[in-house]
Design an enzyme around this catalytic site. Structure first.
Site, PDB file in Angstrom:
ATOM      1  N   ILE A  25       0.872  -1.181   0.000  1.00  9.51           N
ATOM      2  CA  ILE A  25       0.000   0.000   0.000  1.00  9.51           C
ATOM      3  C   ILE A  25       0.908   1.229   0.000  1.00  9.51           C
ATOM      4  O   ILE A  25       1.618   1.489   0.972  1.00  9.51           O
ATOM      5  CB  ILE A  25      -0.920   0.031   1.229  1.00  9.51           C
ATOM      6  N   SER A  26       0.864   1.996  -1.079  1.00  7.91           N
ATOM      7  CA  SER A  26       1.728   3.173  -1.197  1.00  7.91           C
ATOM      8  C   SER A  26       0.895   4.445  -1.232  1.00  7.91           C
ATOM      9  O   SER A  26      -0.321   4.416  -0.997  1.00  7.91           O
ATOM     10  CB  SER A  26       2.608   3.062  -2.441  1.00  7.91           C
ATOM     11  N   LYS A  37       2.295  10.619  -2.196  1.00  9.96           N
ATOM     12  CA  LYS A  37       3.444  11.406  -1.754  1.00  9.96           C
ATOM     13  C   LYS A  37       4.763  10.778  -2.178  1.00  9.96           C
ATOM     14  O   LYS A  37       5.836  11.392  -2.026  1.00  9.96           O
ATOM     15  CB  LYS A  37       3.398  11.591  -0.245  1.00  9.96           C
TER      16      LYS A  37
END
Length: 638
Positions: A407-408, A411
């Site tokens: 999960i990125s 930003k």
């Protein structure tokens, strides 16, 4: 003396009042005779009427007990008590007239009218005098709290009247912002303008200010309270009568508002296909299971009836809460719920958990995500976000896990802050594992801010509104992508179903939302108005505080690389080849060395060298002159 009075039982106090009433009866009788005859009667005359007085006292005792005169507390002796006393005196006058016939004592009819009047005045005066004596005794035995009442309206006057009989609190003055009330007197107290409050506090040694303005909005009351507290006194708020009886909320008019109400669009994944086949009867591990995204992942995965759900979390309280929430449902669905307390940087623990539970799918949501905190703690950010991802990904491949989803965040795209740089390096770690794995599918899902998550703007704004404002923004033109946790997680799980390895999935989050507009919406949704130059009498002000270190005006979901479609219209793939294996290995070694030695500068150098667009000394994306293309729309970062 005060302790002795307080130790008297209620029955003893009633008997004292009855005795006082009986003692006052002959006094009133003699006084009425003296008034009528214009002379004080001698002893011989009084002896002739002694039997009448005894009979009248006996009658008074019966009437007093029957009417409950003695049961009226001195502090509650009001107009009702006065009327009771008047009735008591009238009945005694009538009884006296009847007894005078029985005892053949000749009195003119007007005498007993005069007697009843004198006795009424004597009893009422005695009770008022006794109350003042008791209050004086109590007040001398306690340190009195001197208060100023802010607001001379109906509520304030009622409060002042009630405090007149209070043994420990003394009202000394009113303060009022309404010029029509200033200079008057209310409930025996002078009404002063608000600007004289500091002088009143100092001259009268005031300890507390009571806000008696329930009709004023809560933010304005809080603003007044903040100002008064700077004067070194305690501030308390008095509710209105309608609030006390339940017609209005007593404490707070704020309501929980669904974050989705501020999206300005419908949910992205309302008509989602069934995910049951992809996750049913599988063993799934969720890292960071106690966080905002981790909790929602856990809920939706559990609903898909996996064989086993492993909740991996560093924070003990967060793990306790999510396990408590899901344990009953897990039992009903016959799902093994395994809570694991630990860090993803602990390779031994990670390896043992993966092998012991035969984990098939890893959803990696564990990360330090708060930009200002990671900006101040770069070593911790690098260790958790990069080394933790590397440790979990490496052990997942060694354990034969079938699928690994990172999960990125948006930003991570040309980041201007350390948190984004660390997440970009984590993406590179996962892409490197994907390029070398023949068994495990490694993929990344990237999206923006989650409405209502811990540390996000909506809970912050709600908290600031509860304090009376102002709402603080870093810049008037700041925009962000937003999505609810439910729809973000649903799209993450969809992406996981058709991931084949090496993809960076980008979720379509719609158009970026101006934070200033969001702040106005939240203020208005809570029933207040914005205070600005156009509305100087509004409730809540929006204050611009300036960009924080590492913060952009506008976030990005992709760079200039093209997007490829997927089988889901709201999920795209960003083409990204990452770094060669040898470079990723060098990055990991450098980070381990920097963390082990506590070298913050080395961490900065790593981010500057390997993360495209990162500059430690730049605070805004504007400094880079970036132009971003997001789903066909061009946004200039200024």
């Amino acid at each position: 003396m005060s302790s002795l009075l307080k130790n008297l039982s209620r029955h003893q106090k009633q008997m004292i009042l009855i005795v006082v009433d009986l003692l006052l009866l002959p006094i009133a009788f003699v006084g009425a005779l003296a008034v009528q005859r214009n002379t004080f009667p001698d002893y011989t005359v009084l002896r002739e009427w002694s039997l009448l007085l005894v009979a009248l006292c006996s009658t008074a005792f019966v009437f007093s007990w029957a009417l409950g005169i003695s049961r009226i507390r001195l502090s509650a002796y009001d107009i009702h008590g006065v009327w009771q006393t008047a009735l008591f005196a009238t009945l005694l006058g009538v009884a006296g007239a009847g007894l005078s016939v029985v005892f053949t004592v000749s009195f003119p009819g007007s005498f007993f009218v005069l007697f009843a009047l004198v006795y009424f005045l004597t009893c009422a005066t005695a009770r008022i005098a006794m109350l003042q004596i008791l209050l004086t005794i109590y007040r001398r035995a306690h340190t009195r709290c001197r208060v100023v009442i802010y607001g001379a309206g109906t509520t304030g006057i009622q409060l002042a009247s009630a405090l007149k009989t209070h043994e420990a609190i003394e009202a000394v003055a009113f303060v009022e912002d309404n010029p029509r009330l200033v200079g008057t007197r209310a409930a025996g107290l002078s009404v002063y303008p608000g600007f004289k409050l500091p002088d009143i506090i100092e001259k009268n040694e005031v300890h507390r200010v009571l806000l008696a303005m329930p009709s004023l909005s809560m933010p304005k009351q809080l603003q007044i309270a903040k100002h008064i507290e700077t004067l070194g006194v305690e501030v308390q708020t008095l509710p209105s009568f309608s609030q006390l009886v339940g017609e209005e909320p007593l404490v707070n008019r704020l309501q929980n508002i669904s974050p989705a109400a501020f999206l300005g669009r419908t949910h992205l994944s309302q008509n989602a296909p069934d995910l049951t086949n992809a996750y049913t009867h599988r063993v799934i591990l969720i890292s960071g299971a106690g966080g905002s995204i981790g909790c929602e992942l856990s809920r939706q995965i559990l609903a898909a009836r996996p064989k086993r759900l492993v909740l991996f979390e560093l924070n003990e309280l967060a793990l306790y809460n999510i396990e408590k929430e899901l344990s009953a449902l897990a039992r009903d669905l016959d799902v093994d719920l395994i809570p694991i307390l630990g860090s993803v940087t602990d390779a031994r623990l990670v390896a043992n958990v993966l092998k012991t539970n035969n984990v098939e799918i890893v959803l990696h949501a564990a990360a330090y995500k708060h930009v200002p905190l990671v900006e101040k703690n770069p070593l911790a950010g690098m260790a958790n976000n990069v080394l933790g991802t590397h440790s979990l990904a490496r052990e997942a491949m060694a354990a034969g896990v079938a699928k690994f989803i990172l999960i990125s965040t948006d930003k991570a795209v040309r980041p201007s802050n350390f948190m984004g740089a660390s997440k970009r390096l984590a993406e590179m770690v996962v892409l490197d594992q994907a390029s070398r794995s023949t068994v495990c599918v490694f993929s990344v899902v990237r999206f923006g801010n989650v409405l209502g998550s811990s540390g996000s703007v909506i809970p912050l704004f709600q908290e600031q509104i509860a304090r009376g404002g102002p709402l603080t923004l870093t810049h008037r033109d700041t925009t962000r992508y937003f999505m609810t946790a439910q729809e973000a997680v649903q799209l993450v799980l969809h992406a996981g179903t058709f991931a084949s390895g090496g993809e960076i999935f980008v979720l379509d989050m719609g158009k970026p939302m101006p934070i200033y507009d969001l702040a106005r919406q939240i203020i208005e949704a809570n029933g207040y108005t914005v205070r600005d130059s156009a509305n100087p009498n509004g409730d809540i002000e929006i204050e611009i505080a300036g960009l924080r270190p590492g913060e952009k005006l506008h976030e990005e979901l992709i760079t200039n690389t093209p997007l490829q479609p997927t089988q889901h219209p709201k999920i795209m793939i960003a083409v990204d080849v990452g770094l060669p294996e040898i470079h990723v290995a060098a990055v990991i070694r450098a980070i381990r060395t920097a963390v082990a030695s506590g070298d913050k500068k080395a961490c900065t150098d790593i981010a500057v060298r390997w993360v495209d667009g990162y500059k430690r000394d730049r605070l805004q994306a504007k400094a880079f002159g970036l132009t971003t293309q997001v789903f066909g729309s061009t946004t200039q970062s200024d």
